[in-house]
Design an enzyme around this catalytic site. Structure first.
Site, PDB file in Angstrom:
ATOM      1  N   ARG A  89      53.199  36.753  61.867  1.00  0.00           N
ATOM      2  CA  ARG A  89      52.453  36.291  60.699  1.00  0.00           C
ATOM      3  C   ARG A  89      53.231  36.465  59.400  1.00  0.00           C
ATOM      4  O   ARG A  89      52.715  36.114  58.335  1.00  0.00           O
ATOM      5  CB  ARG A  89      51.162  37.093  60.597  1.00  0.00           C
ATOM      6  N   ARG A 128      31.572  31.289  64.208  1.00  0.00           N
ATOM      7  CA  ARG A 128      31.989  32.342  65.148  1.00  0.00           C
ATOM      8  C   ARG A 128      31.382  33.681  64.734  1.00  0.00           C
ATOM      9  O   ARG A 128      31.009  34.480  65.579  1.00  0.00           O
ATOM     10  CB  ARG A 128      33.527  32.425  65.177  1.00  0.00           C
ATOM     11  N   ARG A 146      41.547  35.727  54.107  1.00  0.00           N
ATOM     12  CA  ARG A 146      42.450  35.578  55.273  1.00  0.00           C
ATOM     13  C   ARG A 146      43.225  34.267  55.169  1.00  0.00           C
ATOM     14  O   ARG A 146      44.415  34.205  55.510  1.00  0.00           O
ATOM     15  CB  ARG A 146      41.646  35.627  56.571  1.00  0.00           C
TER      16      ARG A 146
HETATM   17  P1  AMP Z   1      43.182  37.495  64.450  1.00  0.00           P
HETATM   18  O1  AMP Z   1      42.368  38.002  65.588  1.00  0.00           O
HETATM   19  O2  AMP Z   1      44.511  36.957  64.875  1.00  0.00           O
HETATM   20  O3  AMP Z   1      42.421  36.529  63.579  1.00  0.00           O
HETATM   21  O4  AMP Z   1      43.528  38.756  63.524  1.00  0.00           O
HETATM   22  C1  AMP Z   1      42.507  39.498  62.881  1.00  0.00           C
HETATM   23  C2  AMP Z   1      43.110  40.395  61.822  1.00  0.00           C
HETATM   24  O5  AMP Z   1      44.030  41.315  62.435  1.00  0.00           O
HETATM   25  C3  AMP Z   1      43.931  39.702  60.753  1.00  0.00           C
HETATM   26  O6  AMP Z   1      43.127  39.204  59.690  1.00  0.00           O
HETATM   27  C4  AMP Z   1      44.855  40.830  60.289  1.00  0.00           C
HETATM   28  O7  AMP Z   1      44.169  41.736  59.457  1.00  0.00           O
HETATM   29  C5  AMP Z   1      45.139  41.541  61.596  1.00  0.00           C
HETATM   30  N1  AMP Z   1      46.337  40.989  62.279  1.00  0.00           N
HETATM   31  C6  AMP Z   1      46.361  40.350  63.485  1.00  0.00           C
HETATM   32  N2  AMP Z   1      47.616  39.991  63.793  1.00  0.00           N
HETATM   33  C7  AMP Z   1      48.400  40.389  62.766  1.00  0.00           C
HETATM   34  C8  AMP Z   1      49.789  40.270  62.479  1.00  0.00           C
HETATM   35  N3  AMP Z   1      50.640  39.659  63.326  1.00  0.00           N
HETATM   36  N4  AMP Z   1      50.245  40.803  61.320  1.00  0.00           N
HETATM   37  C9  AMP Z   1      49.422  41.430  60.463  1.00  0.00           C
HETATM   38  N5  AMP Z   1      48.097  41.551  60.648  1.00  0.00           N
HETATM   39  C10 AMP Z   1      47.581  41.037  61.796  1.00  0.00           C
END
Ligand code: AMP
Length: 195
Positions: A89, A128, A146
């Site tokens: 990310r 969701r 986000r």
């Molecule tokens: P997701 O399930 O991919 O939508 O991720 C949910 C949250 O987890 C994100 O909004 C971030 O706070 C954190 N997160 C997940 N993957 C990453 C990543 N590769 N780098 C930094 N934060 C992450």
């Protein structure tokens, strides 16, 4: 080994498509969001730190997620491939992933980026939020934070892979099956090229 990155903003459909793709191709699914939510569930120190950050819609520090991915790669030495979902990310994460894979004499094979308009992303995430217990999907302010994090820190990752000639964009609006077919066609094309 085939290593795919499924790329795109929150709510673009990465998780849904990742599940279908790993079932079809037999890769290991690595979602840093899922790994972080497991840590939160078990109330580990890492989980407690991540929870506060995730509830604000911000990215957790690079070294945390890079460490998690490094451990997951080590834990699966015989994998036929990995599907990275929600990682990398940031450009620093992408560079670290390249280094980790080089150490394993491997590399990213393909990056498939799903594109969806912002208002559709917000609509999907709020929906969701009604169906899941993810706190970060329940509040529109957090959802928009986000998306801003994505634009500021994650969108540059697309340029990083464009520089390597590895990224292909796929429309992320339409039926789940049609999008899956489009993604699969790109994967098959790439596998065919390598054969
Ligand atoms: P997701 O399930 O991919 O939508 O991720 C949910 C949250 O987890 C994100 O909004 C971030 O706070 C954190 N997160 C997940 N993957 C990453 C990543 N590769 N780098 C930094 N934060 C992450």
């Amino acid at each position: 080994m085939f290593n795919l990155i499924l790329f795109g903003a929150p709510g673009v459909g990465k998780g849904t498509q990742a599940k279908k793709l790993v079932e079809k191709y037999g890769w290991i699914h690595l979602s840093t969001g899922d790994l972080l939510r497991e840590e939160i569930k078990h109330k580990t120190p890492l989980g407690l730190e991540a929870d506060t950050i995730m509830k604000k819609g911000q990215l957790v520090p690079d070294e945390i997620v890079i460490g998690m991915i490094g451990s997951a790669l080590d834990a699966n030495p015989h994998a036929k491939g990995f599907l990275f979902d929600g990682f990398p990310r940031t450009v620093a994460q992408a560079e670290a992933l390249d280094k980790l894979l080089t150490l394993k004499k491997s590399a990213i094979s393909l990056v498939l980026a799903l594109d969806v308009a912002e208002e559709e992303l917000v609509r999907r995430l709020l929906l969701r939020g009604q169906e899941s217990n993810r706190p970060d999907d329940k509040d529109e302010t957090v959802i928009r934070a986000r998306i801003r994090e994505y634009e500021n820190k994650t969108a540059p990752v697309a340029k990083y892979y464009a520089g390597q000639g590895k990224i292909t964009h796929v429309p992320g609006e339409g039926s789940i099956e049609d999008i899956f077919d489009a993604l699969s066609a790109h994967v098959n094309g790439k596998i065919g090229q390598a054969a």
